[in-house]
Design an enzyme around this catalytic site. Structure first.
Site, mmCIF file in Angstrom:
data_model
loop_
_atom_site.group_PDB
_atom_site.id
_atom_site.type_symbol
_atom_site.label_atom_id
_atom_site.label_comp_id
_atom_site.label_asym_id
_atom_site.label_seq_id
_atom_site.Cartn_x
_atom_site.Cartn_y
_atom_site.Cartn_z
ATOM 1 N N HIS A 1 35.893 43.088 44.787
ATOM 2 C CA HIS A 1 35.065 42.009 45.327
ATOM 3 C C HIS A 1 34.395 41.174 44.239
ATOM 4 O O HIS A 1 33.251 40.735 44.414
ATOM 5 C CB HIS A 1 33.992 42.604 46.258
ATOM 6 C CG HIS A 1 34.564 43.295 47.450
ATOM 7 N ND1 HIS A 1 33.825 44.129 48.265
ATOM 8 C CD2 HIS A 1 35.801 43.277 47.976
ATOM 9 C CE1 HIS A 1 34.598 44.584 49.243
ATOM 10 N NE2 HIS A 1 35.810 44.089 49.085
HETATM 11 C C1 LIG Z 1 42.580 45.359 46.434
HETATM 12 C C2 LIG Z 1 41.644 44.405 47.122
HETATM 13 C C3 LIG Z 1 41.302 44.620 48.442
HETATM 14 C C4 LIG Z 1 40.412 43.750 49.064
HETATM 15 N N1 LIG Z 1 40.133 43.946 50.380
HETATM 16 C C5 LIG Z 1 39.324 43.097 51.016
HETATM 17 C C6 LIG Z 1 39.087 43.248 52.411
HETATM 18 O O1 LIG Z 1 39.644 44.122 53.074
HETATM 19 N N2 LIG Z 1 38.226 42.370 53.006
HETATM 20 C C7 LIG Z 1 37.587 41.407 52.290
HETATM 21 O O2 LIG Z 1 36.766 40.690 52.873
HETATM 22 N N3 LIG Z 1 37.812 41.225 50.974
HETATM 23 C C8 LIG Z 1 38.700 42.019 50.339
HETATM 24 N N4 LIG Z 1 38.980 41.805 49.024
HETATM 25 C C9 LIG Z 1 38.341 40.660 48.337
HETATM 26 C C10 LIG Z 1 38.823 39.296 48.832
HETATM 27 O O3 LIG Z 1 40.204 39.296 49.124
HETATM 28 C C11 LIG Z 1 38.464 38.235 47.785
HETATM 29 O O4 LIG Z 1 37.057 38.208 47.631
HETATM 30 C C12 LIG Z 1 38.918 36.839 48.153
HETATM 31 O O5 LIG Z 1 40.295 36.798 48.444
HETATM 32 C C13 LIG Z 1 38.588 35.871 46.999
HETATM 33 O O6 LIG Z 1 39.060 34.590 47.309
HETATM 34 P P1 LIG Z 1 39.086 33.440 46.209
HETATM 35 O O7 LIG Z 1 39.553 32.234 46.901
HETATM 36 O O8 LIG Z 1 37.776 33.417 45.517
HETATM 37 O O9 LIG Z 1 40.153 33.937 45.123
HETATM 38 P P2 LIG Z 1 41.688 34.307 45.284
HETATM 39 O O10 LIG Z 1 42.047 34.555 46.704
HETATM 40 O O11 LIG Z 1 41.950 35.385 44.297
HETATM 41 O O12 LIG Z 1 42.459 32.978 44.857
HETATM 42 C C14 LIG Z 1 42.563 32.509 43.546
HETATM 43 C C15 LIG Z 1 43.948 31.894 43.368
HETATM 44 O O13 LIG Z 1 43.968 31.143 42.165
HETATM 45 C C16 LIG Z 1 45.176 31.389 41.483
HETATM 46 N N5 LIG Z 1 44.938 31.128 40.059
HETATM 47 C C17 LIG Z 1 44.040 31.750 39.263
HETATM 48 N N6 LIG Z 1 44.113 31.251 38.012
HETATM 49 C C18 LIG Z 1 45.070 30.301 38.032
HETATM 50 C C19 LIG Z 1 45.629 29.445 37.042
HETATM 51 N N7 LIG Z 1 45.195 29.458 35.763
HETATM 52 N N8 LIG Z 1 46.627 28.597 37.388
HETATM 53 C C20 LIG Z 1 47.066 28.550 38.673
HETATM 54 N N9 LIG Z 1 46.574 29.361 39.651
HETATM 55 C C21 LIG Z 1 45.596 30.218 39.330
HETATM 56 C C22 LIG Z 1 45.485 32.829 41.819
HETATM 57 O O14 LIG Z 1 46.845 33.159 41.607
HETATM 58 C C23 LIG Z 1 45.056 32.930 43.269
HETATM 59 O O15 LIG Z 1 46.093 32.610 44.144
HETATM 60 C C24 LIG Z 1 39.859 42.657 48.356
HETATM 61 C C25 LIG Z 1 40.221 42.445 47.030
HETATM 62 C C26 LIG Z 1 41.112 43.303 46.415
HETATM 63 C C27 LIG Z 1 41.489 43.041 44.986
#
Ligand SMILES: Cc1cc2nc3c(=O)[nH]c(=O)nc-3n(C[C@H](O)[C@H](O)[C@H](O)COP(=O)(O)OP(=O)(O)OC[C@H]3O[C@@H](n4cnc5c(N)ncnc54)[C@H](O)[C@@H]3O)c2cc1C
Length: 509
Positions: free
Chosen positions: A443
């Site tokens: 998280h």
């Molecule tokens: C194992 C695991 C289990 C989890 N389980 C849960 C759950 O059950 N319920 C829950 O609420 N939360 C869960 N989470 C947490 C939740 O999924 C995340 O908090 C959420 O997805 C974050 O969203 P975000 O948009 O901030 O980032 P992300 O969804 O990580 O999106 C970031 C995106 O940016 C891309 N990116 C990064 N850097 C670059 C770059 N330089 N160039 C191009 N693209 C790039 C990545 O590839 C990715 O696709 C879990 C996390 C993990 C790791």
């Protein structure tokens, strides 16, 4: 030769928040958006089958980050992050919990006007269709379809009975006004398949003329004209591409990707950046600070009498939210029941068993993300400082005691093969266990903190302080991590960001 693509908005990262932002910005056809993603689209069964998510870690759809060795645990911890369209929402465990209403009021008290619970509730509601809940809190026509499991695993039912026998109340909907108690909570599983913002928001939007997806594109750095962000440079299948933004660049690269990209682009603590060989463009000391995560303990696995019914759902479909000590204003512990063994690589696992996953949801410890090198392929240094603060350890010790108590109740008699070795242990032994049992809950949050003080990175409109044409909208902007799993709050951040970008700030209108 460098190819140039020009759009009104360039969104970095097709993860949980990025898919929401790109889909919402293009729904009225008034602007063009390029969504740039390092990973590839993937709708194969490995992503869509709910109970196989742990097998995704360490594969091509995982960035597979690692922490620096943590002082209080002695271990280097795995930090999985989705690297595919859908981001971590395509690889996570699918629990769908918003957080405590008070979490958002705390953000607002810290200067984040427009982010109090009453102001963000419309965005949570807008994201979902959840007819099983109270319509004052739940949405009726949004893209996501969160719901509790339709057929609970037999051991999940046992856990709900056991939690009640240990004195915990049953709560119908943890996404309602009250975050406390045991519950068969919402999951992002619809028709037996994983739902993510890629499937629910992006896929239906991909035919729009104003929306282009650029997958397999690793963003190297942002480009600037003075203090205005003009776009970014990426590498796609080995070829350089410049993505020009006529209006704004929106970073949705996640709590690791977004601060890492800012630092690589020269935005962050100037001295520190220059030590890594990057020219500092804008001194912003807060970038990468305030890094937070929840801890989940592995290894509280009880051996069962023999093989258990086959795994189902997301492996952890029931949970308990509770206080580590009486009289707290809001919960700080979560005990998710996992109907399979769950251990760290260095712990011993019984062949058959079930696990009480004790999570600490209000960590006081704060960590830091720093540049290891100017090379875009090199991962950053991640120091979460797990258990840095004594109160975090104390809360987890209390959580272990609660879990052991639940595990000893009569409903588990039919399943328990042996007592967990910690039953009857003194506090010292439980503390030793806790340090060894720490695992990232996945998280990561807070590393581009929203706020109005000198160490904040974005303002309450998500604009990077001191620059124009650049916002951040993902889990990194949380001033304090929410009290539950972080995905639903990140969807909300994406929804609100889209309104801010379109100049429709409901909270201020
Ligand atoms: C194992 C695991 C289990 C989890 N389980 C849960 C759950 O059950 N319920 C829950 O609420 N939360 C869960 N989470 C947490 C939740 O999924 C995340 O908090 C959420 O997805 C974050 O969203 P975000 O948009 O901030 O980032 P992300 O969804 O990580 O999106 C970031 C995106 O940016 C891309 N990116 C990064 N850097 C670059 C770059 N330089 N160039 C191009 N693209 C790039 C990545 O590839 C990715 O696709 C879990 C996390 C993990 C790791």
């Amino acid at each position: 030769m460098t190819r140039t693509l020009t759009h009104d908005y360039v969104v970095v990262g097709a993860g949980t928040a990025g898919c929401v932002v790109a889909a919402r910005l293009t729904e009225d056809g008034a602007r063009t958006v390029l969504l740039v993603e390092a990973g590839a689209p993937d709708s194969s069964p490995r992503i869509t089958t709910p109970h196989t998510w742990p097998a995704l870690h360490g594969t091509d759809v995982d960035w597979a980050f690692r922490t620096v060795r943590q002082r209080a645990t002695g271990h280097v911890h795995d930090i999985p992050r989705g690297r595919t369209v859908g981001g971590t929402g395509s690889t996570n465990a699918m629990a769908f919990l918003r957080g405590d209403p008070g979490d958002f009021d705390t953000w607002a008290r810290q200067g984040c006007t427009g982010w109090d619970y009453a102001s963000v509730l419309p965005y949570f509601r807008r994201s979902e269709t959840a007819p099983h809940g109270d319509a004052r809190y739940r949405g009726g026509s949004g893209p996501l379809r969160p719901a509790p499991s339709a057929s609970l695993h037999p051991l999940s039912r046992t856990y709900l009975e056991a939690a009640q026998e240990a004195g915990h109340p049953l709560t119908e909907d943890l996404n309602g006004p009250k975050l406390r108690g045991a519950s068969s909570h919402d999951l992002l599983i619809a028709d037996g398949r994983r739902q993510s913002t890629a499937t629910a928001y992006l896929e239906p939007a991909l035919g729009r003329p104003g929306l282009d997806l650029l997958p397999r594109a690793l963003v190297q750095r942002l480009t600037f004209d003075g203090d205005r962000c003009t776009g970014l440079d990426a590498v796609v299948d080995g070829e350089p591409v410049h993505c020009a933004a006529g209006t704004e660049v929106v970073l949705c690269a996640g709590a690791i990707g977004s601060p890492h990209l800012l630092l690589r682009s020269g935005v962050g603590p100037a001295e520190e950046i220059e030590r890594s060989g990057v020219k500092a463009l804008h001194d912003l000391p807060g970038v990468g600070r305030n890094l937070q995560d929840h801890i989940i303990l592995a290894g509280l696995t009880t051996p069962s009498r023999g093989p258990l019914p086959p795994p189902s759902g997301n492996l952890g479909e029931v949970t308990l939210l509770l206080d580590s000590e009486p009289g707290r204003a809001s919960v700080d512990l979560q005990i998710v029941f996992i109907h399979v063994p769950f251990t760290n690589p260095w712990q011993r696992a019984p062949e058959y068993g079930y696990t009480f996953g004790v999570g600490h949801m209000r960590p006081a410890s704060r960590g830091r993300l720093t540049l290891a090198s100017a090379d875009p392929e090199a991962p950053p240094l991640l120091d979460f400082r797990y258990l840095d603060q004594a109160q975090d350890l104390r809360a987890l010790v209390a959580g272990v005691r609660h879990a052991l108590e639940i595990g000893r109740t009569a409903p588990f008699d039919a399943w328990r093969g042996a007592e967990h070795p910690l039953v009857g242990a003194d506090d010292r032994a439980v503390e030793t266990f806790v340090r060894d049992a720490v695992q990232s809950y996945g998280h990561a949050a807070g590393s581009c903190r929203m706020g109005v003080d000198a160490l904040s990175v974005v303002d309450p409109h998500l604009r990077v302080h001191g620059l124009t044409g650049l916002r951040v909208a993902d889990a990194s902007i949380m001033p304090e991590i929410v009290s539950t799993n972080t995905n639903a709050a990140t969807v909300m951040i994406g929804e609100k960001a889209a309104d801010l970008l379109r100049g429709r700030d409901r909270a201020e209108s």
